[in-house]
Design a protein around this motif. Structure first.
Motif, PDB file in Angstrom:
ATOM      1  N   LYS A   1      -6.702 -42.368 -11.285  1.00  0.00           N
ATOM      2  CA  LYS A   1      -5.495 -42.660 -11.281  1.00  0.00           C
ATOM      3  C   LYS A   1      -5.056 -43.822  -9.940  1.00  0.00           C
ATOM      4  O   LYS A   1      -6.178 -43.874  -8.985  1.00  0.00           O
ATOM      5  N   GLU A   2      -4.392 -44.338  -9.995  1.00  0.00           N
ATOM      6  CA  GLU A   2      -3.879 -45.088  -8.670  1.00  0.00           C
ATOM      7  C   GLU A   2      -3.779 -44.408  -7.491  1.00  0.00           C
ATOM      8  O   GLU A   2      -3.186 -43.210  -7.367  1.00  0.00           O
ATOM      9  N   ASN A   3      -4.150 -44.845  -6.448  1.00  0.00           N
ATOM     10  CA  ASN A   3      -4.161 -43.835  -5.300  1.00  0.00           C
ATOM     11  C   ASN A   3      -2.593 -43.556  -4.812  1.00  0.00           C
ATOM     12  O   ASN A   3      -1.780 -44.597  -4.664  1.00  0.00           O
ATOM     13  N   GLY A   4      -2.605 -42.373  -4.526  1.00  0.00           N
ATOM     14  CA  GLY A   4      -1.118 -41.707  -4.341  1.00  0.00           C
ATOM     15  C   GLY A   4      -1.256 -40.774  -3.283  1.00  0.00           C
ATOM     16  O   GLY A   4      -0.287 -40.058  -2.913  1.00  0.00           O
TER      17      GLY A   4
ATOM     18  N   ILE B   1     -12.600 -33.741 -12.707  1.00  0.00           N
ATOM     19  CA  ILE B   1     -12.473 -34.824 -11.689  1.00  0.00           C
ATOM     20  C   ILE B   1     -11.318 -35.720 -11.606  1.00  0.00           C
ATOM     21  O   ILE B   1     -11.104 -36.128 -12.546  1.00  0.00           O
ATOM     22  N   VAL B   2     -10.495 -35.813 -10.604  1.00  0.00           N
ATOM     23  CA  VAL B   2      -9.383 -36.535 -10.583  1.00  0.00           C
ATOM     24  C   VAL B   2      -9.458 -37.526  -9.436  1.00  0.00           C
ATOM     25  O   VAL B   2      -9.584 -37.133  -8.115  1.00  0.00           O
ATOM     26  N   ASP B   3      -9.830 -38.799  -9.638  1.00  0.00           N
ATOM     27  CA  ASP B   3     -10.257 -39.678  -8.669  1.00  0.00           C
ATOM     28  C   ASP B   3      -8.948 -40.585  -8.574  1.00  0.00           C
ATOM     29  O   ASP B   3      -8.082 -41.083  -9.151  1.00  0.00           O
ATOM     30  N   ASP B   4      -8.625 -40.460  -7.144  1.00  0.00           N
ATOM     31  CA  ASP B   4      -7.219 -40.749  -6.557  1.00  0.00           C
ATOM     32  C   ASP B   4      -7.457 -42.203  -6.126  1.00  0.00           C
ATOM     33  O   ASP B   4      -7.135 -42.687  -4.801  1.00  0.00           O
TER      34      ASP B   4
ATOM     35  N   VAL C   1     -19.874 -40.610 -11.972  1.00  0.00           N
ATOM     36  CA  VAL C   1     -19.617 -39.493 -12.777  1.00  0.00           C
ATOM     37  C   VAL C   1     -19.903 -39.941 -14.186  1.00  0.00           C
ATOM     38  O   VAL C   1     -20.057 -39.145 -14.899  1.00  0.00           O
ATOM     39  N   SER C   2     -19.642 -41.241 -14.685  1.00  0.00           N
ATOM     40  CA  SER C   2     -19.783 -41.526 -15.850  1.00  0.00           C
ATOM     41  C   SER C   2     -21.156 -41.461 -16.501  1.00  0.00           C
ATOM     42  O   SER C   2     -21.411 -40.980 -17.367  1.00  0.00           O
ATOM     43  N   GLU C   3     -22.172 -41.717 -15.474  1.00  0.00           N
ATOM     44  CA  GLU C   3     -23.567 -41.256 -15.751  1.00  0.00           C
ATOM     45  C   GLU C   3     -23.709 -39.747 -15.996  1.00  0.00           C
ATOM     46  O   GLU C   3     -24.433 -39.354 -16.960  1.00  0.00           O
ATOM     47  N   TRP C   4     -22.946 -38.871 -15.119  1.00  0.00           N
ATOM     48  CA  TRP C   4     -23.356 -37.410 -15.392  1.00  0.00           C
ATOM     49  C   TRP C   4     -22.583 -37.029 -16.699  1.00  0.00           C
ATOM     50  O   TRP C   4     -22.928 -36.190 -17.412  1.00  0.00           O
ATOM     51  N   ILE C   5     -21.511 -37.507 -17.377  1.00  0.00           N
ATOM     52  CA  ILE C   5     -20.762 -37.160 -18.476  1.00  0.00           C
ATOM     53  C   ILE C   5     -21.756 -37.511 -19.467  1.00  0.00           C
ATOM     54  O   ILE C   5     -21.801 -36.937 -20.571  1.00  0.00           O
ATOM     55  N   VAL C   6     -22.520 -38.662 -19.455  1.00  0.00           N
ATOM     56  CA  VAL C   6     -23.501 -38.943 -20.470  1.00  0.00           C
ATOM     57  C   VAL C   6     -24.576 -38.138 -20.576  1.00  0.00           C
ATOM     58  O   VAL C   6     -24.992 -37.682 -21.705  1.00  0.00           O
ATOM     59  N   ASP C   7     -25.045 -37.808 -19.467  1.00  0.00           N
ATOM     60  CA  ASP C   7     -26.391 -37.200 -19.262  1.00  0.00           C
ATOM     61  C   ASP C   7     -26.047 -35.522 -19.392  1.00  0.00           C
ATOM     62  O   ASP C   7     -26.902 -34.571 -19.787  1.00  0.00           O
ATOM     63  N   GLU C   8     -25.056 -35.004 -19.044  1.00  0.00           N
ATOM     64  CA  GLU C   8     -24.901 -33.492 -19.091  1.00  0.00           C
ATOM     65  C   GLU C   8     -24.541 -32.968 -20.282  1.00  0.00           C
ATOM     66  O   GLU C   8     -23.630 -33.401 -21.131  1.00  0.00           O
ATOM     67  N   SER C   9     -25.210 -31.818 -20.836  1.00  0.00           N
ATOM     68  CA  SER C   9     -24.940 -31.367 -21.843  1.00  0.00           C
ATOM     69  C   SER C   9     -24.762 -29.766 -21.834  1.00  0.00           C
ATOM     70  O   SER C   9     -24.494 -29.069 -22.825  1.00  0.00           O
ATOM     71  N   GLU C  10     -24.736 -29.262 -20.784  1.00  0.00           N
ATOM     72  CA  GLU C  10     -24.601 -27.683 -20.403  1.00  0.00           C
ATOM     73  C   GLU C  10     -23.228 -27.280 -20.162  1.00  0.00           C
ATOM     74  O   GLU C  10     -23.245 -26.276 -20.361  1.00  0.00           O
ATOM     75  N   PHE C  11     -22.221 -28.272 -19.607  1.00  0.00           N
ATOM     76  CA  PHE C  11     -21.131 -27.867 -19.312  1.00  0.00           C
ATOM     77  C   PHE C  11     -20.240 -29.171 -19.237  1.00  0.00           C
ATOM     78  O   PHE C  11     -20.808 -30.454 -19.265  1.00  0.00           O
ATOM     79  N   GLN C  12     -19.008 -29.201 -19.529  1.00  0.00           N
ATOM     80  CA  GLN C  12     -18.108 -30.238 -19.923  1.00  0.00           C
ATOM     81  C   GLN C  12     -17.687 -30.738 -18.457  1.00  0.00           C
ATOM     82  O   GLN C  12     -17.181 -30.021 -17.561  1.00  0.00           O
ATOM     83  N   ILE C  13     -17.526 -32.203 -18.472  1.00  0.00           N
ATOM     84  CA  ILE C  13     -16.942 -32.760 -17.406  1.00  0.00           C
ATOM     85  C   ILE C  13     -15.940 -33.794 -17.810  1.00  0.00           C
ATOM     86  O   ILE C  13     -15.969 -34.484 -18.875  1.00  0.00           O
TER      87      ILE C  13
ATOM     88  N   PRO D   1     -10.023 -32.787  -6.780  1.00  0.00           N
ATOM     89  CA  PRO D   1      -9.243 -34.095  -6.642  1.00  0.00           C
ATOM     90  C   PRO D   1     -10.110 -34.898  -5.578  1.00  0.00           C
ATOM     91  O   PRO D   1     -10.737 -34.090  -4.472  1.00  0.00           O
ATOM     92  N   ILE D   2     -10.367 -36.175  -5.502  1.00  0.00           N
ATOM     93  CA  ILE D   2     -11.447 -36.683  -4.729  1.00  0.00           C
ATOM     94  C   ILE D   2     -10.735 -38.171  -4.581  1.00  0.00           C
ATOM     95  O   ILE D   2     -10.223 -39.006  -5.429  1.00  0.00           O
ATOM     96  N   TYR D   3     -11.220 -38.876  -3.387  1.00  0.00           N
ATOM     97  CA  TYR D   3     -11.114 -40.191  -2.993  1.00  0.00           C
ATOM     98  C   TYR D   3     -12.154 -40.608  -1.914  1.00  0.00           C
ATOM     99  O   TYR D   3     -12.472 -40.200  -0.972  1.00  0.00           O
ATOM    100  N   ASN D   4     -12.915 -41.739  -2.659  1.00  0.00           N
ATOM    101  CA  ASN D   4     -13.966 -42.049  -1.741  1.00  0.00           C
ATOM    102  C   ASN D   4     -14.915 -41.224  -1.077  1.00  0.00           C
ATOM    103  O   ASN D   4     -15.430 -41.365  -0.037  1.00  0.00           O
ATOM    104  N   ARG D   5     -15.467 -40.224  -2.132  1.00  0.00           N
ATOM    105  CA  ARG D   5     -16.365 -39.213  -1.367  1.00  0.00           C
ATOM    106  C   ARG D   5     -17.626 -39.168  -2.592  1.00  0.00           C
ATOM    107  O   ARG D   5     -18.149 -38.161  -2.601  1.00  0.00           O
TER     108      ARG D   5
END
Length: 86
Positions: A68-71, A38-41, A51-63, A11-15
């Motif tokens: 979600k809205e900040n809560g 990864i859950v972006d708060d 993270v979108s770049e990593w998802i496109v580029d990563e082939s060795e493990f799933q991301i 879980p992550i916020y502004n990091r």
């Protein structure tokens, strides 16, 4: 695709500035049989595009990335059950 044996939940916020350390650590793992959730708060930094770049580029493990809205951390942590229901 290999069967997943482990889920890494972040879980992550502004990091965005420090999440790359986690990503590089996961890339160094010998066992790639995991999914990184990864859950972006509701971050206001460049986390989503990073993270979108990593998802496109990563082939060795799933991301998986969920935004979600900040809560607060407790609501981001409760989202971990999203993965369990699929």
């Amino acid at each position: 695709m290999k069967e997943r044996k482990l889920t890494i939940f972040t879980p992550i916020y502004n990091r965005a500035y420090c999440l790359n350390n986690c990503y590089q650590s996961m890339r160094r793992q010998k066992n790639k049989r995991f999914v990184w959730i990864i859950v972006d708060d509701g971050s206001t930094d460049n986390l989503e595009s990073l993270v979108s770049e990593w998802i496109v580029d990563e082939s060795e493990f799933q991301i998986e990335y969920y935004r979600k809205e900040n809560g607060g951390m407790y609501t981001a942590c409760s989202c971990q059950s999203i993965h369990l229901h699929f």
